[in-house]
Scaffold this motif. Sequence first.
Motif, PDB file in Angstrom:
ATOM      1  N   ALA A 117       4.220  -5.465   3.181  1.00  0.00           N
ATOM      2  CA  ALA A 117       3.086  -4.801   3.830  1.00  0.00           C
ATOM      3  C   ALA A 117       3.199  -3.916   4.840  1.00  0.00           C
ATOM      4  O   ALA A 117       2.416  -2.778   5.213  1.00  0.00           O
ATOM      5  N   ALA A 128       2.264  -0.039   5.123  1.00  0.00           N
ATOM      6  CA  ALA A 128       0.940   0.503   6.116  1.00  0.00           C
ATOM      7  C   ALA A 128       1.755   1.773   7.234  1.00  0.00           C
ATOM      8  O   ALA A 128       0.851   2.564   7.486  1.00  0.00           O
ATOM      9  N   VAL A 184      -0.424   5.588   7.277  1.00  0.00           N
ATOM     10  CA  VAL A 184      -1.026   5.722   8.487  1.00  0.00           C
ATOM     11  C   VAL A 184      -1.414   7.313   8.547  1.00  0.00           C
ATOM     12  O   VAL A 184      -2.551   7.837   9.090  1.00  0.00           O
ATOM     13  N   ALA A 212      -5.359   4.522   2.619  1.00  0.00           N
ATOM     14  CA  ALA A 212      -5.101   3.430   3.411  1.00  0.00           C
ATOM     15  C   ALA A 212      -6.519   2.526   3.190  1.00  0.00           C
ATOM     16  O   ALA A 212      -6.345   1.081   2.914  1.00  0.00           O
ATOM     17  N   LEU A 215      -6.685  -1.411   1.606  1.00  0.00           N
ATOM     18  CA  LEU A 215      -7.347  -2.462   2.529  1.00  0.00           C
ATOM     19  C   LEU A 215      -8.351  -3.291   1.517  1.00  0.00           C
ATOM     20  O   LEU A 215      -8.523  -4.300   1.744  1.00  0.00           O
ATOM     21  N   THR A 268      -6.394  -5.131  -1.034  1.00  0.00           N
ATOM     22  CA  THR A 268      -5.745  -6.433  -0.420  1.00  0.00           C
ATOM     23  C   THR A 268      -6.879  -7.443  -0.084  1.00  0.00           C
ATOM     24  O   THR A 268      -6.742  -8.851   0.024  1.00  0.00           O
ATOM     25  N   PHE A 277      -0.820  -6.221   6.499  1.00  0.00           N
ATOM     26  CA  PHE A 277      -1.050  -4.683   6.337  1.00  0.00           C
ATOM     27  C   PHE A 277      -2.388  -4.603   7.313  1.00  0.00           C
ATOM     28  O   PHE A 277      -1.902  -3.158   7.900  1.00  0.00           O
ATOM     29  N   GLN A 278      -3.351  -5.045   7.508  1.00  0.00           N
ATOM     30  CA  GLN A 278      -4.378  -4.585   8.098  1.00  0.00           C
ATOM     31  C   GLN A 278      -4.008  -4.590   9.738  1.00  0.00           C
ATOM     32  O   GLN A 278      -4.260  -3.342  10.469  1.00  0.00           O
ATOM     33  N   THR A 287      -0.909  -3.914  10.985  1.00  0.00           N
ATOM     34  CA  THR A 287       0.031  -2.917  11.214  1.00  0.00           C
ATOM     35  C   THR A 287      -0.444  -1.528  11.076  1.00  0.00           C
ATOM     36  O   THR A 287      -0.325  -0.673  12.155  1.00  0.00           O
ATOM     37  N   TYR A 288      -1.568  -1.470  10.386  1.00  0.00           N
ATOM     38  CA  TYR A 288      -2.079  -0.054  10.048  1.00  0.00           C
ATOM     39  C   TYR A 288      -3.026   0.009  11.196  1.00  0.00           C
ATOM     40  O   TYR A 288      -3.070   0.971  12.183  1.00  0.00           O
ATOM     41  N   THR A 338      -2.511   2.971  14.195  1.00  0.00           N
ATOM     42  CA  THR A 338      -3.563   4.147  14.350  1.00  0.00           C
ATOM     43  C   THR A 338      -4.263   4.123  15.896  1.00  0.00           C
ATOM     44  O   THR A 338      -4.951   5.077  16.166  1.00  0.00           O
TER      45      THR A 338
END
Length: 509
Positions: A37, A41, A45, A51, A55, A58, A97-98, A100-101, A105
Amino acid sequence: MGQIIQTYSERKGELGQALLQHLQISTLSLLIAMLLAIPLAIWVVKHHKIAEVLLQVTGVLQTIPSLALLGLLIPLVGIGTVPAVIALVVYALLPIFQSTYLGLTEIDPALEEAADAFGMSRIKKLMKVELPLAMPTIISGIRTALVLIIGTATLAALIGAGGLGTFILLGIDRNNTSLILIGAVASGVLAIIMSTLIKWLEHASVKTAVSVLAVIIVLLGGGSAYNAYVNRTETVTIAGKLGSEPEILINMYKELIENDDQHVKVTLKPNFGKTTFLFNALRNNQIDIYPEFTGTVLETLAKKPQKTTGLTAKATYSKAKKVMLSQEDLALLRPMKYNNSYALAVKTQFKKEHHLQTISDLQNVQSILKGGMTLEFIDRGDGLKGIKKVYGLDFPVKSMEPALRYQAISKNRINIVDAYSTDSELRQYHLGILKDDQHMFPTYQGAPLMTAAFAKKHPKIVRSLNRLAGKVTEQEMQEMNYEVNVKDKTPAEVAHQYLVSHHLLKEAE
């Protein structure tokens, strides 16, 4: 409280092993999820549309019920640790993942511009600026994933992967609140400790975080390597289905095998799961032996429909043996005496009030029947489906776990259950079995099932197990189940007592 302390004292060795298994499964799943993940991620970006798709994907994966996901994975990768880890990784992807993204951002663009002004390369900016700034958010997602993993990992016990779920499932099966609490509390404490450890990394440098993860990987790998070294000699793995009876039987198998050959080490996997789990494990060489029933072979494991109505016990075994050998190249050894048949049971008072003796008599009280039955019985041709077809009965039925249906009938929430003729609960809850006057249920005699290759390679083990052929009556089996489920004796103790008292084993001096 005293009962919980006593249970803990008796089973602290098992608890330690289950805790280690749970920790290994959870930590391995978390590490794999992070390795998938976090880099993903970082890559998306700069690709916002991709992305959004990831999202969504997942998020959808996380909505799949855990049992359904395990069921889908079993035909592909078998049972045990592998499907458990895959399922846990799937559930951990979204929060990691969420977070980290979002962490990357939401960095102030001014800081990004400052890093670029200093002439930092993409990698250097990521390691020196972006990841440190995003670390609190990333760690928050990892903590969420970890708690989710540790909680969900209790289901790993259903497919033979072990862990703290074995205590919870065993507690439910035996109506033992102490076992359930020990498993649940241990899982909660583990989640708190691991979550606290990860929170400590929230303000640590990227280098420190990576170092800690590396140490965990080494410890996990070292533990696995040590276990492989300790168990480097050939062992025989015997598994059993959920419940006291299979556990009693596999302990009998173990004692007989090890008594006859001191060079053989037997490993037991009790409460390994339901019929199809064990059958797939045997075919995939994940276990060597498990006790199966002749009727189950014909009704559930045979690929082609098999006629079972009206067959004698001897004919049922002969047919089951041929089916297993021709279909799967499996050897079904000689069965024991008792017939652990399916049955319908009601309270003895209810039976007396409504003059019930046979299943056909239920026609007279069909309008007041409220059933609670196992999902397996509801779905089987020799279960509820057969009852409806042969006896013309149709009444509301709720699916319940085996132990829960007995609790429900004892509290009058239902008034009819499916049962096995050797269940200790029949005696415990004062239930009476209704006679199968149309002879719908086939004969269910227990017998060891193994691959034909294993049987050929281990003739001594076959001889040891055949010593149980024709032994154990229904009354004896019900009494042994009662001693485990009600009198709280261990299956190993009960199995040993039977073998000694019937001169199949000599008492140690």
